[in-house]
Scaffold this active site. Structure first.
Site, PDB file in Angstrom:
ATOM      1  N   ASP A  25      -6.238   2.323  -9.171  1.00 14.10           N
ATOM      2  CA  ASP A  25      -6.355   0.897  -8.885  1.00 14.10           C
ATOM      3  C   ASP A  25      -7.145   0.259 -10.039  1.00 14.10           C
ATOM      4  OD1 ASP A  25      -6.108  -1.577  -7.745  1.00 14.10           O
ATOM      5  OD2 ASP A  25      -6.640  -0.931  -5.734  1.00 14.10           O
TER       6      ASP A  25
HETATM    7  C1  BGC Z   1      -5.581  -4.185  -5.864  1.00 18.09           C
HETATM    8  C2  BGC Z   1      -4.222  -3.523  -5.878  1.00 18.09           C
HETATM    9  C3  BGC Z   1      -3.336  -4.206  -6.881  1.00 18.09           C
HETATM   10  C4  BGC Z   1      -3.999  -4.148  -8.226  1.00 18.09           C
HETATM   11  C5  BGC Z   1      -3.160  -4.755  -9.344  1.00 18.09           C
HETATM   12  C6  BGC Z   1      -6.161  -4.345  -7.257  1.00 18.09           C
HETATM   13  O1  BGC Z   1      -7.285  -5.145  -7.256  1.00 18.09           O
HETATM   14  O2  BGC Z   1      -6.448  -3.418  -5.053  1.00 18.09           O
HETATM   15  O3  BGC Z   1      -3.661  -3.562  -4.592  1.00 18.09           O
HETATM   16  O4  BGC Z   1      -2.080  -3.596  -6.892  1.00 18.09           O
HETATM   17  O5  BGC Z   1      -5.213  -4.846  -8.165  1.00 18.09           O
HETATM   18  O6  BGC Z   1      -3.106  -6.113  -9.262  1.00 18.09           O
END
Ligand code: BGC
Length: 741
Positions: A289
């Site tokens: 993430d």
């Molecule tokens: C979120 C994810 C997301 C990623 C990319 C993160 O802050 O937890 O769910 O896919 O950002 O945008």
């Protein structure tokens, strides 16, 4: 032949896919990747394992303190992927640099959070799950994939497979609710929808199982907080949707922000290698993430970015999202002997193999060619309207709905004309101008002159004269439709709340409108369950409309007019108060279960100041008609392990309207090795009946679906007696029993 098979198997084990059966297509992709890797420098391999947002390369500081612009980075082969670019021209430009100006011309893979639609926004995922319409959910993922691919996106960070029973956690809006059985069906459907049968088609994109794992159970409902639970609980309740998504063929996965049993997911080898790859058979690549590799420093398990990268690589995490630790420190880690280049080869080959399967090596520009003409197709807009209507849940109705003999409607409230709130969190490539709001939808259906509008208040603020204007508007109308709830800024990531009640200015607006003597229908716009006991009590009807997406307005009009009969059923319990959270239907008994006849009796498992029961249980949802359930028959009262339990039930539409309902089948394993939930969903069917019509529904449950996690962590079914119920919600009373032996 045998020898060849064993060689192939050993290759698979080296690649970390010991239990996985790789398809012919995957084998071809791995073969291609292996050949390519031989030509790559260590730095180029690390580049494939690095994802950036376009402006983040300047913050990459390697051991030599280098800072370079992103284009140089692409030319040097130091970027494998970008996320969050929302401009087809820019996607094309960056791809051109990668393909034409880098040494090996390896194409980039572009990711984006296409969570509930791309251009056409569907209802938020929790809302969609309330339709229990698996085919429709698959179709909406398919439409989202086709629109995204047409605009140049290759990869979505969806589906979110995190089970959660905590509406304080704002990300419940992105998931499928509290139930693992339904969650698993939805996760698999979304993978099928995004990826289709042919990943290389320019209408499909790569999906991503996230957030691995157990991200939906943060302590106290606070986003990113510690997750700690028994492995038995994890395997029983949280793992099934991730497992189903992997089995459906998801080609990527995302490690979660949280720690799990003391180890942050991005550095958790047990999660990412032992469980995900060896046990579940995942063969794609794992992306962290956002910044989650580097966040291991803040978690306190890595001294610096270098150690964080080392831990993540050793945990078998293929791609580092944004923080740059892989490209910054990877070479030094190999040089110092902390990471073997062989491990880098393995991690890199899985990234390359997915790019190959997407067809990017054949034609790096095939996605994005169709462009805008593939978006907003009229049939897809119609579909979104239907999907939105099916997601809505009628929570209360004293007969005020559907609207009859009504000339003038007062439409009031902060969400009646708010395209941004209507599309909720993670709104893809939404264009506000294309959103049909509740106001527009109502005016189209009932005539502009018949729908009078006043905002009344902002979500959390009074508007000067707002209440007076709203009251005056209500006085000119026969009925009030009042949008209350929480908007987009209270849904999605990092918006946890300790108070999930209706904000004070909205409460005051409701009270003022009630004083007019008009009937009041609340249209509840929210991405999560709320504590709305008082408001439900006061209003004539409550329709949970959620954040309903591009076509939400017409969908609301369809329902309140009676053109569509509400059919949604809750997939996340509505608590009476925050103090009851986490509250979910599939709780266990305890040794001192509550005595329903004496709900506050001492030394039993209950509260002194509140009933144990929720405001609205899992599975709940009303209709304009009534359905009668009868004649539950267990056709196979005794079944051998490995067999199938067959149950039938008669359903009849005894009301005045044609309608659709969701028959839900729950079981209880009466005596088991470990404590089991009081009820578990094990089957459901959405069915439609004309007024007066009846039908017999058949359910079949394989005994393997009754398997659970044992003390030795094996997952298997066992002999014993079971109760079964079928009905319209998790309090279904029609009962039967069966035995497995
Ligand atoms: C979120 C994810 C997301 C990623 C990319 C993160 O802050 O937890 O769910 O896919 O950002 O945008």
């Amino acid at each position: 032949m045998k020898r060849l098979l064993s060689i192939l198997l050993s290759i698979a084990i080296v690649a970390g896919t010991a239990t996985a059966q790789t398809s012919k297509e995957e084998q071809e992709a791995f073969k291609f990747a292996d050949k390519l890797i031989k030509k790559m420098t260590l730095r180029e391999k690390l580049g494939q394992m690095q994802q950036f947002v376009p402006n983040s390369a300047s913050v990459v500081t390697g051991p030599d303190g280098e800072t370079r612009d992103i284009e140089t980075y692409i030319r040097e082969g130091c970027v494998g992927s970008f996320l969050n670019i929302k401009d087809p021209k820019e996607l094309n430009r960056l791809q051109k640099i990668a393909v034409e100006e880098s040494r090996l011309g390896i194409p980039l893979i572009f990711g984006f959070d296409i969570i509930h639609g791309c251009r056409i926004i569907f209802p938020e995922n929790l809302a969609a799950s309330c339709s229990w319409n698996i085919e429709a959910i698959e179709r909406s993922a398919q439409i989202a994939a086709a629109e995204s691919a047409a605009l140049g996106i290759h990869w979505t960070f969806s589906p979110m497979c995190d089970i959660s029973a905590d509406p304080r956690w704002s990300r419940v809006s992105e998931g499928a609710g509290e139930d693992p059985y339904l969650g698993a069906k939805i996760a698999a459907a979304m993978i099928r929808g995004y990826q289709g049968d042919d990943l290389s088609s320019e209408k499909t994109i790569a999906a991503c199982v996230k957030h691995f794992a157990a991200y939906g159970a943060p302590q106290a409902g606070r986003d990113y907080h510690t997750v700690d639970m028994s492995e038995v609980m994890f395997r029983d309740r949280y793992l099934p949707p991730y497992r189903a998504a992997v089995e459906a063929g998801a080609v990527t996965a995302m490690s979660s922000f949280n720690d799990f049993m003391g180890v942050p997911a991005s550095g958790n080898k047990w999660l990412l290698y032992d469980l995900l790859r060896k046990e579940l058979g995942f063969t794609g690549f794992v992306v962290s993430d956002y910044n989650a590799v580097h966040e291991m420093v803040a978690h306190g398990v890595a001294a610096d970015g270098k150690e964080a990268a080392e831990k993540a690589m050793k945990a078998y995490l293929n791609m580092d999202m944004v923080d740059g630790d892989y490209i910054s420190y990877g070479e030094a880690l190999v040089k110092e002997g902390r990471i073997s280049e062989r491990l880098i080869d393995q991690l890199c080959r899985e990234v390359l193999a997915v790019k190959y399967r997407l067809g990017l090596f054949d034609d790096p520009f095939k996605y994005g060619r169709e462009g805008e003409k593939a978006t907003y197709r009229p049939e897809n807009l119609q579909f979104a309207r239907k999907a939105a209507a099916e997601s809505m849940v009628l929570l209360k109705n004293d007969g005020t709905l559907p609207l009859k003999d009504v000339q003038k409607i007062a439409l009031i409230g902060p969400f009646a004309d708010s395209p941004l709130d209507q599309t909720g969190a993670w709104h893809g490539w939404r264009q506000a101008s294309r959103v049909v709001t509740t106001l527009a939808g109502m005016q189209e259906r009932f005539g502009k002159e018949n729908v009078l509008y006043a905002k009344g208040c902002e979500s959390h603020k009074h508007i000067k004269g707002g209440i007076e204007e709203a009251v005056a508007t209500a006085q000119k109308a026969d009925v009030v439709l009042l949008t209350l709830g929480l908007g987009r800024n209270y849904s999605g990531e990092a918006r946890s709340l300790t108070d999930i009640s209706i904000p004070q200015p909205q409460k005051e607006l409701l009270d003022a409108l009630l004083k007019t003597g008009r009937k009041v229908v609340i249209l509840l716009a929210t991405g999560r369950p709320m504590t709305i006991g008082e408001e439900v009590e006061k209003a004539n009807a409550v329709l949970l409309t959620w954040h309903s997406g591009t076509m939400g307005g017409p969908a609301i009009a369809d329902i309140v007019s009676g053109d569509e009969n509400p059919s949604g059923h809750l997939t996340l319990t509505f608590p009476r108060s925050v103090g009851q959270i986490p509250i979910h239907y599939n709780a266990k008994s305890t040794g001192r279960p509550q005595d329903p006849a004496k709900p506050t009796k001492s030394y039993l498992s209950n509260y002194k100041d509140s009933p144990n029961t929720p405001l609205f249980p899992f599975g709940y949802g009303l209709s304009y008609t009534q359905f009668e359930y009868s004649d539950l028959k267990v056709l196979t009262p005794v079944v051998e392990i490995g067999g199938e339990v067959e149950i039938s039930v008669k359903v009849k539409n005894v009301g005045k309207y044609d309608g659709t309902d969701v028959a839900q089948l729950y079981v209880r394993d009466i005596v088991a090795e470990t404590t089991r939930p009081l009820r578990e969903l094990k089957g459901f069917e959405r069915f439609s009946l004309k007024a007066g019509e009846e039908r017999v529904l058949q359910f079949k449950i394989a005994t393997s679906e009754l398997a659970y996690c044992h003390i030795d962590l094996s997952f298997k079914e066992e002999a014993g007696d079971f109760k079964v119920w079928v009905g319209e919600d998790s309090n279904a009373t029609l009962e039967g029993k069966f035995t497995i032996r």
